[in-house]
Design a protein around this motif. Structure first.
Motif, PDB file in Angstrom:
ATOM      1  N   ASP A  51       0.932  -1.248  -0.067  1.00 57.08           N
ATOM      2  CA  ASP A  51      -0.123   0.070   0.040  1.00 57.08           C
ATOM      3  C   ASP A  51       0.816   1.210   0.065  1.00 57.08           C
ATOM      4  O   ASP A  51       0.409   2.164  -0.254  1.00 57.08           O
ATOM      5  CB  ASP A  51      -0.929  -0.117   1.072  1.00 57.08           C
ATOM      6  CG  ASP A  51      -1.750  -1.240   1.217  1.00 57.08           C
ATOM      7  OD1 ASP A  51      -2.352  -1.502   0.202  1.00 57.08           O
ATOM      8  OD2 ASP A  51      -2.116  -1.665   2.471  1.00 57.08           O
ATOM      9  N   GLU A  94       4.195  13.513   9.479  1.00 59.65           N
ATOM     10  CA  GLU A  94       3.932  13.252   8.166  1.00 59.65           C
ATOM     11  C   GLU A  94       3.040  11.884   7.883  1.00 59.65           C
ATOM     12  O   GLU A  94       2.343  11.466   7.177  1.00 59.65           O
ATOM     13  CB  GLU A  94       4.784  13.603   7.358  1.00 59.65           C
ATOM     14  CG  GLU A  94       5.055  15.232   7.226  1.00 59.65           C
ATOM     15  CD  GLU A  94       6.375  15.494   6.438  1.00 59.65           C
ATOM     16  OE1 GLU A  94       6.720  14.893   5.808  1.00 59.65           O
ATOM     17  OE2 GLU A  94       6.791  16.703   6.715  1.00 59.65           O
ATOM     18  N   GLY A  96       2.347   9.772  10.028  1.00 57.20           N
ATOM     19  CA  GLY A  96       1.234   9.278  10.584  1.00 57.20           C
ATOM     20  C   GLY A  96      -0.059   9.542   9.748  1.00 57.20           C
ATOM     21  O   GLY A  96      -1.066   9.019   9.626  1.00 57.20           O
ATOM     22  N   GLU A  97       0.099  10.782   9.348  1.00 61.79           N
ATOM     23  CA  GLU A  97      -0.914  11.388   8.197  1.00 61.79           C
ATOM     24  C   GLU A  97      -1.188  10.617   7.118  1.00 61.79           C
ATOM     25  O   GLU A  97      -2.329  10.109   6.896  1.00 61.79           O
ATOM     26  CB  GLU A  97      -0.308  12.830   7.585  1.00 61.79           C
ATOM     27  CG  GLU A  97      -1.507  13.614   7.000  1.00 61.79           C
ATOM     28  CD  GLU A  97      -2.019  14.445   7.974  1.00 61.79           C
ATOM     29  OE1 GLU A  97      -3.191  14.801   7.823  1.00 61.79           O
ATOM     30  OE2 GLU A  97      -1.449  14.738   9.158  1.00 61.79           O
ATOM     31  N   VAL A  98      -0.094   9.902   6.600  1.00 54.19           N
ATOM     32  CA  VAL A  98      -0.009   9.134   5.248  1.00 54.19           C
ATOM     33  C   VAL A  98      -0.789   7.703   5.783  1.00 54.19           C
ATOM     34  O   VAL A  98      -1.612   7.027   4.968  1.00 54.19           O
ATOM     35  CB  VAL A  98       1.101   8.989   4.802  1.00 54.19           C
ATOM     36  CG1 VAL A  98       1.078   7.809   3.584  1.00 54.19           C
ATOM     37  CG2 VAL A  98       1.889  10.325   4.195  1.00 54.19           C
ATOM     38  N   LEU A  99      -0.407   7.339   6.651  1.00 61.29           N
ATOM     39  CA  LEU A  99      -0.863   6.083   7.178  1.00 61.29           C
ATOM     40  C   LEU A  99      -2.222   6.135   7.870  1.00 61.29           C
ATOM     41  O   LEU A  99      -2.629   5.029   8.405  1.00 61.29           O
ATOM     42  CB  LEU A  99       0.276   5.239   8.324  1.00 61.29           C
ATOM     43  CG  LEU A  99       1.593   4.767   7.431  1.00 61.29           C
ATOM     44  CD1 LEU A  99       2.308   4.297   8.636  1.00 61.29           C
ATOM     45  CD2 LEU A  99       1.344   3.657   6.773  1.00 61.29           C
ATOM     46  N   ASP A 100      -2.872   7.333   7.950  1.00 61.37           N
ATOM     47  CA  ASP A 100      -3.907   7.501   8.709  1.00 61.37           C
ATOM     48  C   ASP A 100      -3.912   7.105   9.835  1.00 61.37           C
ATOM     49  O   ASP A 100      -4.818   6.405  10.609  1.00 61.37           O
ATOM     50  CB  ASP A 100      -5.221   6.771   7.960  1.00 61.37           C
ATOM     51  CG  ASP A 100      -6.446   7.210   8.086  1.00 61.37           C
ATOM     52  OD1 ASP A 100      -6.434   8.340   8.357  1.00 61.37           O
ATOM     53  OD2 ASP A 100      -7.452   6.892   7.527  1.00 61.37           O
ATOM     54  N   ARG A 101      -2.726   7.298  10.525  1.00 64.48           N
ATOM     55  CA  ARG A 101      -2.662   7.049  12.134  1.00 64.48           C
ATOM     56  C   ARG A 101      -2.015   8.373  12.591  1.00 64.48           C
ATOM     57  O   ARG A 101      -1.135   8.196  13.430  1.00 64.48           O
ATOM     58  CB  ARG A 101      -1.531   5.961  12.384  1.00 64.48           C
ATOM     59  CG  ARG A 101      -2.133   4.489  11.852  1.00 64.48           C
ATOM     60  CD  ARG A 101      -0.822   3.510  11.869  1.00 64.48           C
ATOM     61  NE  ARG A 101      -1.474   2.139  11.696  1.00 64.48           N
ATOM     62  CZ  ARG A 101      -2.061   1.522  12.384  1.00 64.48           C
ATOM     63  NH1 ARG A 101      -1.834   1.592  13.767  1.00 64.48           N
ATOM     64  NH2 ARG A 101      -2.464   0.257  12.151  1.00 64.48           N
ATOM     65  N   ARG A 102      -2.915   9.315  12.563  1.00 67.81           N
ATOM     66  CA  ARG A 102      -2.472  10.694  13.148  1.00 67.81           C
ATOM     67  C   ARG A 102      -2.309  10.666  14.729  1.00 67.81           C
ATOM     68  O   ARG A 102      -1.429  11.069  15.256  1.00 67.81           O
ATOM     69  CB  ARG A 102      -3.341  11.737  12.873  1.00 67.81           C
ATOM     70  CG  ARG A 102      -2.572  13.112  12.728  1.00 67.81           C
ATOM     71  CD  ARG A 102      -3.433  13.970  12.126  1.00 67.81           C
ATOM     72  NE  ARG A 102      -4.213  13.509  10.949  1.00 67.81           N
ATOM     73  CZ  ARG A 102      -5.272  14.198  10.358  1.00 67.81           C
ATOM     74  NH1 ARG A 102      -5.576  15.409  10.952  1.00 67.81           N
ATOM     75  NH2 ARG A 102      -5.978  14.026   9.328  1.00 67.81           N
TER      76      ARG A 102
END
Lengths: 245, 665
Positions: A51, A94, A96-102
């Motif tokens: 992914d 950043e 975290g943002e991309v992995l949707d794990r903010r």
């Protein structure tokens, strides 16, 4: 870094090397070896249909090699003039943002900050000598970490003094002959594991090593592996190891 | 300085004294200067005999500074003596521990021991390095035995063994990247000391070797005669060579073990001694160690004066300083005896088209397998239609690049060998590959980033500059083959020393450098593949046009001139063609060091001796070797990958040795 956000990578490069030199955070058992870090297997990557492909592009690995396989994420350590620790925080958020794990990223930033603050409090209770952090690969040379390294940033946050003030390269270290350690005087020497057994034996025989001011009084301390070019997890490990003992 | 030296020579100071005296004096002055700033002179004696080690200055003086000076002098002397012995015994001014395989053997043994049996190294590296160095040299001698240790066959065997052993250690290092930092440091040749240990291990063997060399003086002198002449005087040239070589090998393995690979001293010291007029062997055996000691001492001190972010190891410095010196001195070097051609099997093809056609079919099959058949997480597969576009996009550029680079290097090698009449000639030896890598390395030092286009430009500029330097240094005497080779070796040495320095720096970009230096196709792009294929097509088309020259040149200069060949122009054209082929191949696949040397040999051993058949056969073989190596490298230890160049040298080297072994009677 992916692992420290609680995500599970399908595959990473050089699993054995990770185990020996990075150690924490531990990789999940299911992780597949992609081959060497400098030439991760593209055919295998294609087959795995990932992914996201996260990597430190630019040091011989062109991002363009991967862009048509999956979305890529660049970990741009040591690419700008910003301090490595601040960069690591930035990149963690950043990612975290991309992995949707903010939230997890935010929590990691805070928890490493907290680890370092705790370590600082522990260390403040006893008088601290200046430190000198080295990796030993050879019985005549050491790699010493100084200005511009992640480890230096952590030392600063721990209010510890780095006794090595000599020149370093863009990655914040310098390979020097052991005689140059005279410059750090009676500082406490912190040696990062792993040290090959035969090097340990030969170093113990060296008349110069044994009589260095920083060695003579039994000042050498060995700590478990910390990847000096790592991210927040490595920074947290380093602070924790220094405060322990 | 030159006029001053000329004046002194007129005043009766012999060149030999100046050669040793000038560097030694400078080294002494530098050392005294450093010493004075380290420790007041009145303490020098006390600190030597009874140092107060609680004083850091005395500690450094006693256990770092003095041992380092002593180690540089001892190692320099040992290398000078080893070089003088080797060059005399092998009758070849290029002979030194690197050219005859000693260093490669010692390196491989040390790399293997570091990774798999580190307990062997606990007591020091000497035994392991000696075993490895001796083994490699023995292999060289075994290969050269059938030809009565003739100088040329030893040098060729040494080169093949070096390439094979070198690629084996590079393989170990590439697959264990994080575990070999120690080896990188050691390979760059650092004189840093951590006590008196090195002096204790270097001094007694050196004294013994000096004694032994002088005991051997008389038999060694007989080697100046032709082998038949020496034999008629009751001497056995083979035994004398063996004894001389054993001594030289032991000395060089010892230096390798103690301080690492110090390039060039063993090559330059005897050459300088000869230039200064040391015509007799005894003069050279005395002068070369002195020159070597003075050179290394001076170089090491000089490096200390200049301040860089990281230490510049002495091994790198000697190569960087020594190579230009050799280039400068080349025009004054008297020509050594002409190299003899390696005897080839007598098979000849009256119709060379048959083997060529078979070769082409084999090549086509290899390409089909390389693109179509491979390994995935679930095992070995032919490409299935579903994955076809994706896998083709990944594999085709790599296969095409391997094919084109193999072709180009093989043609470049054939041109070189035919032009120089020297079986050692190859693009790598000409220094063009070295120049190209030098360009890339310089770019890496000057910039933090990593730009592929800039890198290609730098490689091309480096290749062109190396060619210019080599042509300039060898211009006199109509580009004589030997000078061309010597100049090329000098450039190649600088480049490899430079690479060793960067690899030891620990710069994270070095992973890439390592892959490129070992001939990986991993980063081949479609653009690379198209460019390389086009250049290969042009070179394949152009090379046969030079067939008449190539058939005449190996007959010797006199014959060639007699047949109306304009040597200078002919050579310039051939050089330009070689440079184009080598630069292109180096750009896409790194400075490979196998195909350009081996493919022309294999073609000749298969019985294809005339220029055009040999060119074409070499091109097919070169392409075949690299395509096969690339395929094997991608699949054998999947998902890990072995660079094609390393694998080619690692597999092709032993095969070549086998051919030499069988062809030795």
């Amino acid at each position: 870094m992916v692992v420290s956000l609680g995500a599970t990578p399908i595959a990473v490069g050089d699993i054995r090397g990770y185990g020996d030199w990075v150690q924490g955070p531990a990789l999940p058992q299911s992780t597949i070896d992609l081959g060497s870090r400098s030439e991760p297997n593209l055919e295998l990557l294609t087959e795995l249909r990932p992914d996201l492909i996260a990597g430190a592009y630019g040091y011989g690995l062109d991002q363009s090699l991967f862009t048509h396989l999956a979305p890529t994420f660049n970990v741009p350590f040591y690419m700008s003039k910003a301090a490595p620790y601040a960069q690591a925080q930035q990149v963690t958020l950043e990612l975290g943002e991309v992995l949707d794990r903010r939230p997890q990223a935010q929590r990691l930033v805070e928890s490493v900050d907290a680890t370092i603050a705790d370590a600082r409090a522990v260390l403040a209770k006893r008088p601290q000598k200046p430190l000198c952090v080295v990796s030993m690969f050879d019985d005549r040379h050491v790699r010493v970490y100084g200005a511009g390294s992640l480890l230096q940033d952590v030392l600063d946050r721990l209010a510890l003094t780095n006794a090595w003030t000599g020149a370093t390269n863009e990655w914040g270290f310098s390979t020097v002959g052991i005689e140059q350690l005279v410059a750090v005087g009676e500082a406490q020497l912190i040696s990062l594991d792993p040290i090959p057994q035969h090097i340990k034996i030969r170093i113990d025989r060296s008349s110069l090593w044994a009589n260095l001011p920083c060695v003579r009084n039994g000042q050498v301390r060995t700590i478990p592996p910390v990847w000096p070019f790592g991210g927040l997890a490595a920074a947290g490990r380093f602070a924790g190891f220094l405060a322990a003992a | 300085m030159a006029p001053a030296i000329a004046t002194m020579r007129r005043a009766g100071v012999p060149a030999k004294t100046l050669l040793v005296g000038v560097p030694a004096l400078l080294a002494l002055l530098l050392s005294l200067h450093d010493l004075t700033s380290l420790l007041p002179p009145n303490l020098w004696w006390t600190a030597l005999t009874a140092p107060d080690i609680s004083d850091p200055a005395q500690l450094l003086y006693r256990y770092a500074f003095l041992p380092r000076i002593a180690a540089s002098i001892l190692a320099g002397a040992a290398l000078g003596l080893a070089g003088a012995l080797m060059q005399h015994v092998l009758r070849n001014p290029l002979a030194e521990p690197t050219t005859i395989g000693t260093n490669a053997g010692a390196s491989l043994a040390l790399a293997a021991a570091t990774l798999y049996a580190p307990w062997l190294l606990a007591g020091g590296r000497e035994a392991v390095a000696l075993a490895g160095g001796a083994l490699a040299t023995l292999a060289v001698f075994a290969l050269a035995r059938g030809r009565n240790f003739s100088p040329v066959s030893i040098i060729v065997a040494g080169l093949v063994v070096s390439l094979t052993f070198g690629s084996a250690s590079a393989l170990l290092m590439a697959l264990n990247r994080e575990y070999t930092e120690e080896l990188f440091i050691w390979q760059s040749g650092s004189l840093v000391q951590n006590g008196d240990a090195a002096i204790g291990s270097l001094a007694p063997p050196l004294l013994f070797a000096i004694g032994a060399a002088f005991l051997l003086l008389k038999p060694l002198r007989l080697l100046d005669l032709e082998d038949d002449g020496a034999a008629s005087l009751g001497a056995r040239p083979a035994i004398i060579r063996l004894a001389g070589m054993a001594l030289a090998v032991a000395l060089s393995a010892l230096v390798v073990a103690e301080v690492g690979v110090i390039g060039f001293v063993a090559l330059a010291a005897p050459a300088l001694a000869r230039l200064a007029g040391a015509r007799r062997l005894v003069q050279r055996l005395i002068l070369a160690p002195l020159v070597g000691a003075a050179l290394l001492w001076f170089t090491d001190r000089l490096v200390q004066e200049l301040s860089f972010a990281a230490e510049v190891p002495a091994g790198t410095a000697t190569a960087l300083l020594g190579a230009p010196l050799l280039l400068f001195l080349l025009p004054r070097l008297r020509s050594a005896p002409q190299a003899q051609a390696v005897p080839a099997p007598s098979a000849r093809w009256t119709r060379p088209w048959l083997p060529l056609a078979i070769g082409l079919i084999a090549l086509a099959l290899a390409v089909a397998v390389a693109i179509g058949f491979g390994r995935t997480a679930s095992g070995w597969h032919w490409v299935l239609s579903a994955d076809l576009p994706e896998l083709l996009a990944l594999r085709t550029p790599r296969v095409v690049v391997a094919l084109a680079a193999g072709t180009l290097l093989a043609i470049a090698g054939t041109l070189m060998q035919r032009m120089t009449g020297n079986p050692m000639a190859a693009p790598e030896v000409l220094g063009i590959s070295g120049g190209a890598s030098f360009g890339v390395l310089t770019l890496l030092v000057l910039s933090d980033g990593f730009d592929r286009t800039a890198m290609l430009g730098a490689a091309l500029a480096g290749a062109a500059a190396a060619l210019a330097v080599v042509m300039l240094a060898a211009r006199r005497n109509a580009l004589s083959p030997e000078r061309l080779l010597l100049a090329g070796v000098a450039v190649a040495t600088v480049a490899s020393a430079f690479a060793a320095l960067l690899l030891a720096s620990g710069d994270p970009r070095m992973d890439f450098l390592l892959a490129w230096l070992s001939g990986s196709t991993y980063r081949a792009t479609t653009a690379d593949a198209v460019t390389a294929a086009l250049v290969a097509a042009v070179v394949v088309a152009a090379a046969p046009l030079t067939a008449r020259w190539l058939d005449i040149l190996p007959l010797g200069e006199t014959t060639a001139r007699g047949l109306g060949l304009r040597l200078e122009r002919t050579r310039a054209v051939l050089l330009a063609l070689t440079a184009l082929a080598t630069a292109m191949a180096t750009l896409v696949i790194g400075p490979l060091s196998f195909v350009g040397l081996m493919a022309p040999h294999l073609a000749r051993m298969l019985g294809l001796r005339r220029a055009v058949p040999q060119l074409l056969a070499a091109a097919i073989l070169g392409a075949l070797i690299l395509v096969a190596a690339d395929w094997a490298g991608r699949t054998l230890i999947f998902p890990w990958q072995v660079p094609a160049g390393l694998l080619a040298a690692f597999v092709g080297g032993p095969y070549f040795m086998l051919l030499m072994w069988r062809g030795r009677q």
